[in-house]
Design a protein around this motif. Sequence first.
Motif: not given
Length: 732
Positions: A288-289, A312-320, A370-377
């Motif tokens: 879950l991200l 919406l602005l969505i905040k990532a809760i983990d790296d992934g 490949k999707g979108i790479c995100v960092g926590k926060g």
Amino acid sequence: MISLIFKALIDPSSSLLRIAQFALTSHSKPFTRVRPMSSESSQQVFQLKVDPLTGNSEWVVIREDEEEAFGNSHKNLLATTSYLDMLNDSTRNRAFRDAIDKTITKPCHVLDIGAGTGLLSMMAARAMGSGEPTSADTKGMVTACESYLPMVKLMRKVLHLNSMGRNINVISRRSDELKVGVDIPSRADVLVSEILDSELLGEGLIPTLQHAHDMLLVENPLTVPYRATTYGQLVESTFLWKLHDLYDHEAKASDGVRLLPTGMDTILRVKLQQHPMHCDAISKEIKLLSEPFKIFEFDFWKRPDSHRESELLIKAIDDGRVHAILSWWMLQLDHEGTIFYSTAPRWITKASTGNWCDHWKQCVWFLPGKGICVGKGEQLLFRAIHTDTSVFYNLATEHTELGQYNHVSGDFHLILPPERIAIYGDSKWRFSMLTALRNALQERVQPLCVVADDSIFLTLIVANLSKTAHVISLFPGLREMGVKYLQRVADANGFTADRVKVFQNKKCLTLHDTNQKKVDLLIGEPYYYGNDGMLPWQNLRFWKERTVLDSVLSNDVLIMPCKALLKACAMSLPDLWNSRCCLSKIEGFDHSIVNTTLGACGELPPPHDPPLLPFFIWQCGEIKELSERLTIMEFEFSKPISPCYGKVQVDFSETGVCHGFVLWIDWVMDASNSVVLSTGPDERYWKQGVKLLAQPVAVKTNGSTASEYRYAVIEASFDPSSGELSISHAFT
């Protein structure tokens, strides 16, 4: 299929749309398709009978007064729909009953759109204690609107069984055909309906509500449900990634074939839509991200808009890496917000138990590549757009831009199901096919190869492996789409398009078609475009086509696959069995009369037998194998198609409760049995066939001393004239 889609467009409130979607995505057999006529001819249907072994079809007109023929013809169709599963959803039934009892507190005019068996109509009639209304008095009146004739006939039987026939006015017509003063005496005070699919909008909720509010309902009506809210969550999942990103997975292959050549990474893809799936089954494979977020609200009590957007602005809760957006919906059934029903996965509801049901699932929206790479926060920009019947999503980070999805594009795209994309990107599967074909082509000079099915992969790999081979592809389902695809990818795969000849709509090749040359190699996966919801053995169409081509096959023709094995395993399937068990009383209303028609499991009078249905076993809730995997019979493709019979003893390797037998096909690609492609329960990209028992049976292993059954005997027979497989069993 075309008639169902057409019917869906003009009749979004009909239960037929539920059948159309079920036919395309779940259990429904391809033998029958139906289309009600409108207006004066609404009391007849066209039923399309399709031969699964040839693809041939014919329309048959069935009229309401043809009772015997009609009853026999529509029974199998209704037995393969989601009605039984829905009626067994006790959580849903209780929620609607509580909301209707709370909302309807006095006599009024109630309209039920897409009434099905009449369950909600009977709930409404009971809630207001209505008697038979006069023509001038609509108080205490329930109008049940259902356009699908087989279901109308079944509903009338249910109403009669419950002595409700005089309380409810059944109209066998589309809701958008109803006219106040003609079909109904006045506008309705209350709307009750359940015209929802897993995506929420796919059964035509918006156009149905729009017409109802414009033409059939009073101003500010009461409604059950009151509101629906859709939710989403960002996830990482390698499994979901494989279901749509063929380009990046194919790049790892070493076979030289490129289904998606560089620069053409969208020529072959999945449909841009939400794909229903039981996400609980892959919960351990999901990271879950984000937290869940609200997307849209749809109010039943007011006229909905056809088009809306949400950002919406969505905040990532983990790296992934975000591979997909999961979505679900929640119904608020009453005005006060005390009665709810949700299709959320269990990690949201925190429920360890509850109804498993197949009629509503979660939905998956695949992000490109490949999707979108995100960092926590990190903040992500999420955009959602809905039309009358669909929802589209988009996602971007502060470093990327929202992509532009062309929902209607003039560019050519070959659209395949997610499971087919995953198969074509699977390195193990590709290597097996490559090995079998390479062996088949050895020592053959200028062979003539016929690809009998819709396999674009086999067409490309033969042309790539052998520069001297002449290739004919039949493409019985792809047809013109297959031709266009080959023309665009030929150069990138090392051959010219004129080396592959495609015969469209060709029922049988002749020596004239092959320039008097006999066929040296006849191959297939087998795969037939558009048949993804079929039972596994219905791909034995390959055997039928091999038989039709017999006169043009050389004496030493090599056929791949060379044979097929019908396999079986006894399994514990409590969730699936409970979703299809016999109905008795549903919230106080007797539904026992529908059991035989809807294909229920249970102690029913002969000759009733639960139908064989296709399922992704891995998505069927709690499952457990109770026996070894056994071969029941073999289908030998070196000979023309013929009747087959098999009998096998099933010894139980586990103690437990057996709910049925799971069946599938293993394709033996070469004569040495060195390459065998299984479609069994471990392979998540194929559906298996399920034969549920009338009653669950307690079984034991040979070493046990209990009194349960130690083994079972399965007998199977295959009818080459119809493609039907008959299964019988006995426990000892």
